[in-house]
Design an enzyme around this catalytic site. Sequence first.
Site, PDB file in Angstrom:
ATOM      1  N   LYS A 183      -2.154 -10.896   0.032  1.00 21.13           N
ATOM      2  CA  LYS A 183      -3.200 -10.223   0.585  1.00 21.13           C
ATOM      3  C   LYS A 183      -4.084  -9.050  -0.052  1.00 21.13           C
ATOM      4  CE  LYS A 183      -4.332  -6.962   3.676  1.00 21.13           C
ATOM      5  NZ  LYS A 183      -5.852  -6.744   3.356  1.00 21.13           N
ATOM      6  N   GLU A 259       4.826   0.557  -4.296  1.00 21.07           N
ATOM      7  CA  GLU A 259       4.070   1.474  -5.206  1.00 21.07           C
ATOM      8  C   GLU A 259       3.137   2.420  -4.400  1.00 21.07           C
ATOM      9  OE1 GLU A 259       4.740   1.544  -8.341  1.00 21.07           O
ATOM     10  OE2 GLU A 259       6.243   0.178  -8.483  1.00 21.07           O
ATOM     11  N   CYS A 293      -3.516   5.641  -8.584  1.00 19.07           N
ATOM     12  CA  CYS A 293      -2.466   6.288  -8.086  1.00 19.07           C
ATOM     13  C   CYS A 293      -2.051   7.245  -9.166  1.00 19.07           C
ATOM     14  CB  CYS A 293      -1.657   5.144  -7.762  1.00 19.07           C
ATOM     15  SG  CYS A 293      -1.170   3.958  -9.195  1.00 19.07           S
ATOM     16  N   GLU A 391      -3.352  13.680  -1.564  1.00 20.38           N
ATOM     17  CA  GLU A 391      -3.942  12.778  -2.576  1.00 20.38           C
ATOM     18  C   GLU A 391      -5.176  12.557  -2.272  1.00 20.38           C
ATOM     19  OE1 GLU A 391      -3.012   8.628  -2.274  1.00 20.38           O
ATOM     20  OE2 GLU A 391      -2.561   8.629  -4.621  1.00 20.38           O
TER      21      GLU A 391
END
Length: 490
Positions: A183, A259, A293, A391
């Site tokens: 997906k 991850e 990331c 983040e």
Amino acid sequence: MRDFDPDAIAFATGHFIAGSNIDGPGERISVTRPSDARTYADLPVASAELIDRAVEDATHTVKRSGWATQPPRDRARAMRRWAELIEAKSEELGRLEALGSTRPIAQAVTGDVASTAEGIRFFAEWADKLGGDVAATRADHFGMIVSEPYGVVGAITPWNFPLSMASWKVGPALAAGNAIVLKPSELTPFSTVRLAELAVEAGIPPGIFNVVQGTGAVTGDALSRHPGIAKLSFTGSTRTGIAVMKAAAETGIKPVTLELGGKSPQLVFADADLDKAADCIASSLLANAGQACVAGSRLIVQRQATDTLVSALLARLSRIAPGPTWKSSTGFAPIISEIQARRIDAILARSRAQGAEVLLGGGRIEGHGGAFYQPTLLAGVDTDTAAVREEIFGPVLTIQSFDTEEEGFALADHPEYGLAAGVYTSDLGRGLRAVRQIKAGTVWINRYNRTLDFILPTGGYKSSGIGKDLGRQAVEANLRHKTVLIDIGA
Ligand code: NDP
């Protein structure tokens, strides 16, 4: 690379199951281009029933097609043909990637598509390399550890690098002999389908690589929970990673590779080549406008080098070329959505209220239809400042100074994340002490960012994840191991 007209691109908007494009029934959502915020397509949302169908079909295909049982070099050959086809279609794939994501066309073709093809090639090379082991046992026994594919693996990918993130999941899964149901993010769904169509054109059996479209809450959740999925691999935020792990555990036990997010430090000592450090730090922050990331978003610099390094960064971060992703002159990416841009605004507002001082940027770049953010430098921060803790996923760099090596290492450590770190020093001993001290899945010394060395695994410590993408480790994670012990007599 030429400019292209975003309204003149044709593409399939449905799911890709068993080698066919299916425009499923039920709910649909609209999809918007980040460059100009215009809605350009709508997307079906795969229900739990459609996920059942995709998983069931993949289960039959993996048994029927011989994908797992054929000579592994044949599997590798099909994957190499696929990589060649991806390269042959690099302009077409690059346009599709650039159309709906934040990837400017020049970077999409020469970076994302090229690395997707090379990644598939890298994984193809592992198809016949990980058969298992013979164990040391007593002489009248013979012990083997046999590697076997799981069957059907599930994967969920994020919006920031749709093609290459898909290749990191599909490559090792297929090389190991599995089928996959993937997906993509609802924000960037279409290039992954073209990747799957090319797999079939290259001779990979229809039904081995399936794409299901939809939202995380409906489609992603159903995929995570599906008992027919024997292994799950997810890339995305830590918050969603936790939800995926919970959902996977509620319906049986399966391994989950995660991850997740990061808040990676750039630790610069005064003995470093400061020009080179500034180049690396600036390009890491500007790449995909910080929506990566591994973005090195916390500068931690030895006090006596701070002024020199900050001036070098101010010069580099002011040279940007924002624009729509379909212009070949665009070098600086839009923010994926207005929602994400508002999130950046909110983190900056909270950081300012906590005392952060804006040395550069701090707001939107106006004049484009989509949301663009100025490269931003924030001083006057400490470990409690929102921009240091959270983040951001935007082009924002915080600056903290230190005096001793010990203080530098302590600041580099983040309480939550441990994805990557950059260390800049001319003292090799200090660089290696940093490797020992920093709790992160990757440490780069006197450089920053991933290369095409796919043999190097990538993944996080702490809340940045579990397990690895890339490297031999990624293929091993798509295999399970069976122990065989045989009595062979005296
Ligand atoms: P999200 O976590 O929001 O989404 C990631 C994927 O998970 C999307 O496909 C999303 O679908 C899906 N999803 C959302 N909710 C659920 C759910 N409840 N169950 C199952 N699937 C769900 O991340 P973003 O797409 O915003 O990507 C950015 C994040 O990814 C950043 O935090 C970044 O650090 C991380 N990332 C990590 C990388 C690494 O290698 N460690 C690499 C790249 C990104 P939908 O979009 O349809 O909602």
